[in-house]
Write a protein that holds these residues in place. Structure first.
Motif, PDB file in Angstrom:
ATOM      1  N   CYS A  18      11.250  27.746  86.322  1.00 46.11           N
ATOM      2  CA  CYS A  18      11.545  28.964  86.013  1.00 46.11           C
ATOM      3  C   CYS A  18      10.195  29.630  85.471  1.00 46.11           C
ATOM      4  N   ILE A  19      10.200  30.841  85.996  1.00 45.38           N
ATOM      5  CA  ILE A  19       9.000  31.949  86.013  1.00 45.38           C
ATOM      6  C   ILE A  19       9.259  32.914  84.909  1.00 45.38           C
ATOM      7  N   SER A  20      10.354  32.870  84.043  1.00 44.61           N
ATOM      8  CA  SER A  20      10.662  33.660  83.141  1.00 44.61           C
ATOM      9  C   SER A  20      11.060  35.278  83.719  1.00 44.61           C
ATOM     10  N   CYS A  21      11.419  35.288  84.819  1.00 45.95           N
ATOM     11  CA  CYS A  21      11.511  36.741  85.420  1.00 45.95           C
ATOM     12  C   CYS A  21      12.738  37.605  84.829  1.00 45.95           C
ATOM     13  N   THR A  22      13.593  36.771  84.202  1.00 45.15           N
ATOM     14  CA  THR A  22      14.812  37.309  83.729  1.00 45.15           C
ATOM     15  C   THR A  22      15.931  38.009  84.836  1.00 45.15           C
ATOM     16  N   SER A  23      15.634  37.574  85.751  1.00 44.33           N
ATOM     17  CA  SER A  23      16.802  37.935  87.065  1.00 44.33           C
ATOM     18  C   SER A  23      18.063  37.467  86.731  1.00 44.33           C
ATOM     19  N   CYS A  24      18.166  36.150  86.223  1.00 44.51           N
ATOM     20  CA  CYS A  24      19.620  35.642  86.237  1.00 44.51           C
ATOM     21  C   CYS A  24      20.225  36.347  84.834  1.00 44.51           C
ATOM     22  N   LYS A  41      18.911  32.304  81.155  1.00 41.09           N
ATOM     23  CA  LYS A  41      17.423  31.994  80.960  1.00 41.09           C
ATOM     24  C   LYS A  41      17.286  31.168  79.594  1.00 41.09           C
ATOM     25  N   PRO A  45      17.026  26.864  81.159  1.00 39.58           N
ATOM     26  CA  PRO A  45      15.834  26.660  81.714  1.00 39.58           C
ATOM     27  C   PRO A  45      14.711  26.626  80.033  1.00 39.58           C
ATOM     28  N   SER A  73      20.877  34.251  91.832  1.00 42.61           N
ATOM     29  CA  SER A  73      20.010  35.521  91.747  1.00 42.61           C
ATOM     30  C   SER A  73      18.664  34.887  91.607  1.00 42.61           C
ATOM     31  N   CYS A  74      18.232  33.562  91.180  1.00 42.95           N
ATOM     32  CA  CYS A  74      16.944  33.210  91.056  1.00 42.95           C
ATOM     33  C   CYS A  74      15.882  33.095  92.080  1.00 42.95           C
ATOM     34  N   PRO A  75      14.825  33.794  91.937  1.00 40.68           N
ATOM     35  CA  PRO A  75      13.977  33.933  93.149  1.00 40.68           C
ATOM     36  C   PRO A  75      13.447  32.537  93.223  1.00 40.68           C
ATOM     37  N   ASN A  76      13.314  31.705  92.200  1.00 33.52           N
ATOM     38  CA  ASN A  76      12.478  30.461  92.141  1.00 33.52           C
ATOM     39  C   ASN A  76      13.427  29.115  92.308  1.00 33.52           C
ATOM     40  N   VAL A  78      15.900  27.755  90.621  1.00 32.91           N
ATOM     41  CA  VAL A  78      16.390  27.092  89.572  1.00 32.91           C
ATOM     42  C   VAL A  78      17.766  27.091  89.684  1.00 32.91           C
ATOM     43  N   VAL A  80      20.205  27.067  87.487  1.00 33.25           N
ATOM     44  CA  VAL A  80      20.564  27.355  86.020  1.00 33.25           C
ATOM     45  C   VAL A  80      22.125  26.559  85.723  1.00 33.25           C
TER      46      VAL A  80
END
Ligand code: SF4
Ligand code: SF4
Length: 408
Positions: A18-24, A41, A45, A73-76, A78, A80
């Motif tokens: 998780c890169i904490s982008c908050t997209s989720c 998030k 994570p 929706s997670c770009p990385n 994850v 969730v």
């Protein structure tokens, strides 16, 4: 001894990616519907890494519906929803479930008992209606405002014994699932008709059991292992025989093809899942090879198609809408209005009813505004939610193919 998936494949499911982008967070439909939910998030994570107290984890985890929008929706990459399910499983190893959960997580043994008794289904259906009108379902922790799915007096597996099929070298195994076997056997009959018309002989394997999804989403991860192991054994057997396994329920097919592997991380689960297809995915594959029969009668009708969340997560598009394009006079509009909100047994829990209906609002509005003749959807609980939220008929798309083929 079962072999674990390699570590690099498992990291995909850990919060460390998780890169904490908050997209989720901005895509989670439950978060949008209620302020009580801390969001994907923070719950999955972040909690997973920071080891907050059990009370913190549980309070918000229960609100996750397992719609899997966050995963998509997670770009990385994850997963969730998987982290949520795993944490829930850990929590319920040491905490008690409410009594109601025992019932909503185990539809198969209850349905088997009811449909196995003479007149059992009729009596149970009547009993449920009376109990609901007396407020007893609500007292048991169920959403009394809903109509419970009715049981059939003759299960699909018993009907299957009297279906005469043409013999063929082309075979598929039909993974029937609880909903079709005990509630809507006509969908199974329609599927057999469609496959026979396309030159396939349909086999059933009574050794398959419930996919375990109701147990998994209710937090009984350990109990679900028995279902998972039985089904994985059967899937591997059919894979070895070279016969694909096909399902008409997008939640069952997602569990068999992906969720087992995501949750338990074993190599054989991934292998077993690779032999599972959704019914319309299989028909679309026949179409791509020029092998789909397209001798359809004309029917002038306008459908709206709702794509179930678990079909979205399977990443195979909207095969039902594509295949139905072959039926002359049939128009299919994609609803494209997000999650319906029911998410398996989530919306049947009394305390989740309002959130579930709020999540579905966008879809209900879309349907009511467009006023199609009927709604089509491959998931049984989505269909129940749509009918409940719009009072419009919602049917499985296989029914449309079955009624429009020109049979000899
Ligand atoms: S599975 Fe659905 S409800 Fe749960 S956190 Fe993800 S988006 Fe939100
Ligand atoms: S979308 Fe993925 S990377 Fe972004 S906050 Fe959520 S879990 Fe982390």
């Amino acid at each position: 001894m079962s072999e674990r998936l390699p570590e690099d494949e498992l990291t995909y499911y850990t919060g460390d990616a998780c890169i904490s982008c908050t997209s989720c967070m901005s895509n989670c439909p439950v978060m949008e519907a209620t302020q009580d939910y801390d969001g994907p998030k923070l719950v999955a994570p972040a909690h997973g890494r920071m080891h907050f107290s059990e009370e913190d984890i549980e309070r918000s985890l229960e609100l996750c519906s397992n719609c899997k929008t966050c995963d998509r929706s997670c770009p990385n990459g994850v997963s969730v929803s998987t982290l949520n399910l795993l944490q829930k499983g850990v929590y319920y190893r040491t905490h008690k479930h409410p009594m109601r959960d025992l019932m909503i997580s185990r539809p198969e043994p209850l349905a088997k008992l009811i449909t196995g008794l003479p007149m059992g289904a009729s009596l149970a259906n009547m009993g449920i209606k009376v109990a609901n009108s007396l407020g007893m379902l609500s007292m048991m922790g169920l959403a009394g405002k809903r109509t419970m799915p009715a049981y059939t007096n003759k299960t699909f597996l018993s009907r299957m014994k009297s279906i005469k099929q043409p013999k063929s070298d082309k075979k598929i195994v039909f993974y029937v699932g609880c909903s079709i076997n005990y509630n809507t056997p006509e969908i199974g009959e329609a599927f057999v008709k469609v496959m026979n018309h396309n030159g396939y002989e349909v086999l059933v394997d009574p050794a398959f059991v419930c996919c375990g999804s109701p147990l998994i989403v209710t937090g009984y991860l350990d109990a679900a292992r028995k279902n998972v192991d039985t089904n994985v054994d059967r899937l591997l057997y059919w894979k070895q025989e070279g016969i694909p396994v096909v399902s008409c329920c997008t939640s069952c097919s997602y569990a068999l093809r992906k969720e087992y592997e995501e949750l338990y991380g074993e190599k054989q689960m991934k292998e077993a899942g690779s032999n599972v297809y959704d019914a319309f995915e299989f028909l679309e594959m026949l179409d791509a090879k020029g092998q789909l029969k397209t001798d359809f009668k004309e029917e002038s009708i306008r459908f709206m198609y709702h794509q179930p969340c678990h079909l979205k997560s399977a990443g195979i598009g909207t095969p039902a809408a594509q295949v139905l394009k072959h039926v002359p006079g049939v128009a299919v509009e994609l609803a494209d209005a997000g999650c319906c909100g029911i998410c398996g047994n989530y919306g049947y829990r009394k305390e989740r009813y309002d959130v579930s209906m709020k999540v579905g609002e966008q879809l209900f509005k879309r349907i009511l505004l467009s006023q199609p003749d009927s709604v089509i959807c491959d998931c049984p609980t989505c269909r129940q939610q749509i009918e409940h939220g719009t009072h419009k008929e919602a049917i499985h798309p296989i029914m449309v193919l079955a009624r429009n083929y020109k049979y000899e």
